[in-house]
Design a protein around this motif. Structure first.
Motif, PDB file in Angstrom:
ATOM      1  N   ASP A   1      -7.218   0.822   5.963  1.00 26.03           N
ATOM      2  CA  ASP A   1      -7.370  -0.364   5.128  1.00 26.03           C
ATOM      3  C   ASP A   1      -6.014  -0.787   4.588  1.00 26.03           C
ATOM      4  OD1 ASP A   1     -10.099  -0.252   5.512  1.00 26.03           O
ATOM      5  OD2 ASP A   1     -10.432   1.004   3.745  1.00 26.03           O
ATOM      6  N   ALA A   2      -5.969  -2.028   4.158  1.00 26.40           N
ATOM      7  CA  ALA A   2      -4.717  -2.554   3.610  1.00 26.40           C
ATOM      8  C   ALA A   2      -4.386  -1.823   2.306  1.00 26.40           C
ATOM      9  CB  ALA A   2      -4.858  -4.052   3.352  1.00 26.40           C
ATOM     10  N   ARG A   3      -3.112  -1.510   2.136  1.00 28.08           N
ATOM     11  CA  ARG A   3      -2.652  -0.818   0.934  1.00 28.08           C
ATOM     12  C   ARG A   3      -2.044  -1.827  -0.024  1.00 28.08           C
ATOM     13  NH1 ARG A   3       1.687   2.947   2.756  1.00 28.08           N
ATOM     14  NH2 ARG A   3       2.350   1.039   3.722  1.00 28.08           N
ATOM     15  N   PRO A   4      -1.845  -1.436  -1.285  1.00 29.71           N
ATOM     16  CA  PRO A   4      -1.198  -2.368  -2.219  1.00 29.71           C
ATOM     17  C   PRO A   4       0.203  -2.782  -1.755  1.00 29.71           C
ATOM     18  CG  PRO A   4      -2.179  -0.558  -3.433  1.00 29.71           C
ATOM     19  CD  PRO A   4      -2.326  -0.242  -1.979  1.00 29.71           C
ATOM     20  N   GLU A   5       0.890  -1.905  -1.029  1.00 30.06           N
ATOM     21  CA  GLU A   5       2.226  -2.233  -0.543  1.00 30.06           C
ATOM     22  C   GLU A   5       2.206  -3.354   0.491  1.00 30.06           C
ATOM     23  OE1 GLU A   5       0.931   0.812  -0.522  1.00 30.06           O
ATOM     24  OE2 GLU A   5       2.187   2.029  -1.818  1.00 30.06           O
ATOM     25  N   ASP A   6       1.067  -3.540   1.160  1.00 31.15           N
ATOM     26  CA  ASP A   6       0.964  -4.562   2.189  1.00 31.15           C
ATOM     27  C   ASP A   6       0.636  -5.941   1.625  1.00 31.15           C
ATOM     28  OD1 ASP A   6       1.484  -2.683   4.165  1.00 31.15           O
ATOM     29  OD2 ASP A   6      -0.629  -2.154   4.360  1.00 31.15           O
TER      30      ASP A   6
ATOM     31  N   LEU B   1       1.311 -10.303  -2.919  1.00 27.72           N
ATOM     32  CA  LEU B   1       1.101 -10.630  -4.320  1.00 27.72           C
ATOM     33  C   LEU B   1       0.607  -9.420  -5.104  1.00 27.72           C
ATOM     34  CD1 LEU B   1      -0.600 -14.105  -3.796  1.00 27.72           C
ATOM     35  CD2 LEU B   1       1.791 -13.626  -4.301  1.00 27.72           C
ATOM     36  N   GLY B   2       0.775  -8.236  -4.542  1.00 26.64           N
ATOM     37  CA  GLY B   2       0.284  -7.020  -5.179  1.00 26.64           C
ATOM     38  C   GLY B   2       1.057  -6.686  -6.448  1.00 26.64           C
ATOM     39  N   GLU B   3       0.354  -6.068  -7.372  1.00 30.66           N
ATOM     40  CA  GLU B   3       0.947  -5.628  -8.629  1.00 30.66           C
ATOM     41  C   GLU B   3       1.170  -4.121  -8.596  1.00 30.66           C
ATOM     42  OE1 GLU B   3       1.876  -7.558 -11.175  1.00 30.66           O
ATOM     43  OE2 GLU B   3       1.255  -9.351 -10.088  1.00 30.66           O
ATOM     44  N   ILE B   4       2.048  -3.632  -9.448  1.00 28.56           N
ATOM     45  CA  ILE B   4       2.352  -2.209  -9.498  1.00 28.56           C
ATOM     46  C   ILE B   4       1.106  -1.410  -9.854  1.00 28.56           C
ATOM     47  CG2 ILE B   4       3.677  -0.465 -10.760  1.00 28.56           C
ATOM     48  CD1 ILE B   4       5.922  -2.510 -10.959  1.00 28.56           C
ATOM     49  N   GLU B   5       0.253  -1.964 -10.724  1.00 33.69           N
ATOM     50  CA  GLU B   5      -0.929  -1.254 -11.186  1.00 33.69           C
ATOM     51  C   GLU B   5      -1.912  -0.951 -10.054  1.00 33.69           C
ATOM     52  OE1 GLU B   5      -0.078  -4.286 -12.679  1.00 33.69           O
ATOM     53  OE2 GLU B   5       1.076  -3.346 -14.276  1.00 33.69           O
TER      54      GLU B   5
END
Length: 132
Positions: free
Chosen positions: A58-63, A66-70
């Motif tokens: 699945d897609a990770r926050p790094e991908d 517009l992802g946030e650090i949280e």
């Protein structure tokens, strides 16, 4: 994993042309003319693996652009901060490299030490029959 795949696959666009230019300018010097394009191939294999892996997970926050650090908060894996087994493996590797400089008879010490270190590290968190 998409950013990692792109990072490594773009390496092909650098190493292959640089290897060809190096081969032309050095009049076919053997080590660099072969080695630099081979680095491009190795980078391509790693990038290809990451690209295939990116399709399966699945897609990770790094991908997410517009992802946030949280979004990446929480457990990132299981780590053993008090493990001594990496030290044993490093000692075995250093004895193996020393064997190449001093004498191959040191490999008789390095290989069993490396096997013990790897088995201990692998079964460190085992329970039941293989517990320490």
């Amino acid at each position: 994993m998409k950013i990692e795949a792109k990072l490594f696959l773009y390496g092909i666009l650098f190493f292959i042309p640089v290897g060809l230019v190096y081969g032309f300018w050095s009049d076919g010097e053997a080590v660099g003319t072969v080695g630099i394009p081979l680095v491009g191939g190795l980078v391509g294999m790693i990038g290809g693996y990451f690209a295939l892996l990116a399709r399966r997970i699945d897609a990770r926050p790094e991908d997410d652009e517009l992802g946030e650090i949280e979004q990446g908060a929480g457990n990132q894996g299981t780590f053993s901060p008090w493990s001594w087994w990496p030290l044993v493996v490093a000692l075995a590797a250093s004895v193996a490299f020393l064997a190449m400089a001093v004498g191959w008879w040191l490999m008789a010490v390095a290989v069993p030490l490396g096997v013990v270190g790897l088995v201990g590290w692998f079964f460190e968190f085992s329970r039941g029959q293989h517990a320490h």
